[in-house]
Design an enzyme around this catalytic site. Structure first.
Site, PDB file in Angstrom:
ATOM      1  N   ARG A  38      38.867  56.129  11.264  1.00  0.00           N
ATOM      2  CA  ARG A  38      38.315  55.566  10.027  1.00  0.00           C
ATOM      3  C   ARG A  38      37.749  56.583   9.040  1.00  0.00           C
ATOM      4  O   ARG A  38      37.190  56.182   8.023  1.00  0.00           O
ATOM      5  CB  ARG A  38      37.253  54.502  10.321  1.00  0.00           C
ATOM      6  CG  ARG A  38      37.792  53.312  11.037  1.00  0.00           C
ATOM      7  CD  ARG A  38      36.854  52.141  11.028  1.00  0.00           C
ATOM      8  NE  ARG A  38      35.502  52.471  11.445  1.00  0.00           N
ATOM      9  CZ  ARG A  38      34.469  51.655  11.305  1.00  0.00           C
ATOM     10  NH1 ARG A  38      34.632  50.460  10.780  1.00  0.00           N
ATOM     11  NH2 ARG A  38      33.267  52.007  11.705  1.00  0.00           N
ATOM     12  N   ASP A  39      37.879  57.864   9.302  1.00  0.00           N
ATOM     13  CA  ASP A  39      37.417  58.854   8.321  1.00  0.00           C
ATOM     14  C   ASP A  39      38.327  60.077   8.347  1.00  0.00           C
ATOM     15  O   ASP A  39      37.865  61.222   8.329  1.00  0.00           O
ATOM     16  CB  ASP A  39      35.962  59.239   8.588  1.00  0.00           C
ATOM     17  CG  ASP A  39      35.304  59.881   7.357  1.00  0.00           C
ATOM     18  OD1 ASP A  39      35.816  59.700   6.234  1.00  0.00           O
ATOM     19  OD2 ASP A  39      34.266  60.557   7.536  1.00  0.00           O
TER      20      ASP A  39
END
Length: 185
Positions: A38-39
Site C-alpha cells: 500500500r505504499d
C-alpha cells in the site's frame, strides 16, 4: 541507493528493476494471508550495489481480508496510491500493481529507451494503472509475463528496422538507377 535517485537508466535495467519489484510484491502477495504493501513508491525501493531491488517501509502494509468491503485505515502516498486507497473499495494485490505502474512510468520518464520499447512499456503501465481494479493485471504473475514479453520484444525491432532499411535502400537504388538511365531519342 534509492530508486528515486537513479537516472539515465537503460531499457534492460528498467525491465530488470520492474521485474524485481514485481517479484518482491509476489512474495508479499503469496503470503497467507496476502500482504498488501500500500505504499509502493521510489522512496521505498532500494537498489543494492549489485543491482538487486529491496522493498522497504511496511508501515502502511496490511493483511488482505477477502471478507472486508473497505480498508479501515486509508494510508499510502497520494501520488502512488490506487483509487481504492481513497475509500472506493478494499485494497488488494491489484492496488500494489497500480502503484507499481506509477513507479514504472516514472522509470520510463528518466530512461534511454527505444520508441518501440516505450510504446510497449506504456501499454503495460496503462493496464496496471486502470481506475477499475478489475481491468488491471489480476496478479503479479500476469504482470511478470508481460515484462518478459517486453524483454523479448525490445530485441526484435532492431532486426525489423535493419531489414526495412535494407529494403528501402534497395528500392531507392532501383528507382535512382531507372531514373538515371539515358534518354533515348
Amino acid at each position: 541507493e534509492k530508486l528515486e535517485e537513479s537516472s539515465s537508466l537503460q531499457q534492460e535495467e528498467i525491465t530488470d528493476f520492474g521485474k524485481q519489484i514485481c517479484l518482491a510484491l509476489q512474495v508479499l502477495h503469496s503470503a497467507t494471508p496476502p500482504i498488501i504493501h500500500r505504499d509502493m513508491k521510489p522512496q521505498n525501493i532500494i537498489i543494492t550495489r549489485e543491482g538487486k531491488v529491496r522493498v522497504i517501509d511496511f508501515d502502511a502494509a496490511r493483511e488482505y481480508n477477502p471478507h472486508k468491503e473497505y480498508d479501515t485505515v486509508l494510508l499510502g502516498t497520494k501520488e502512488y496510491a490506487s483509487p481504492e486507497q481513497f475509500g472506493y473499495t478494499q485494497t488488494d494485490m491489484r492496488s500494489d500493481i497500480y502503484s507499481w505502474g506509477i513507479v514504472f512510468a516514472e522509470l520510463l520518464e528518466h530512461a534511454h529507451v527505444s520508441k518501440n520499447y516505450a510504446l510497449q512499456a506504456q501499454k503495460i503501465v496503462d493496464k496496471a494503472t486502470m481506475f477499475d481494479p478489475k481491468r488491471r493485471y489480476g496478479d503479479t504473475e500476469q504482470l511478470l509475463q508481460e515484462l518478459k514479453q517486453l524483454e523479448k520484444s525490445k530485441k526484435l525491432p532492431v532486426a525489423g528496422v535493419l531489414a526495412t532499411g535494407v529494403l528501402l535502400l534497395g528500392i531507392i537504388g532501383t528507382l535512382q538507377w531507372k531514373g538515371s538511365s539515358p534518354d533515348t531519342e
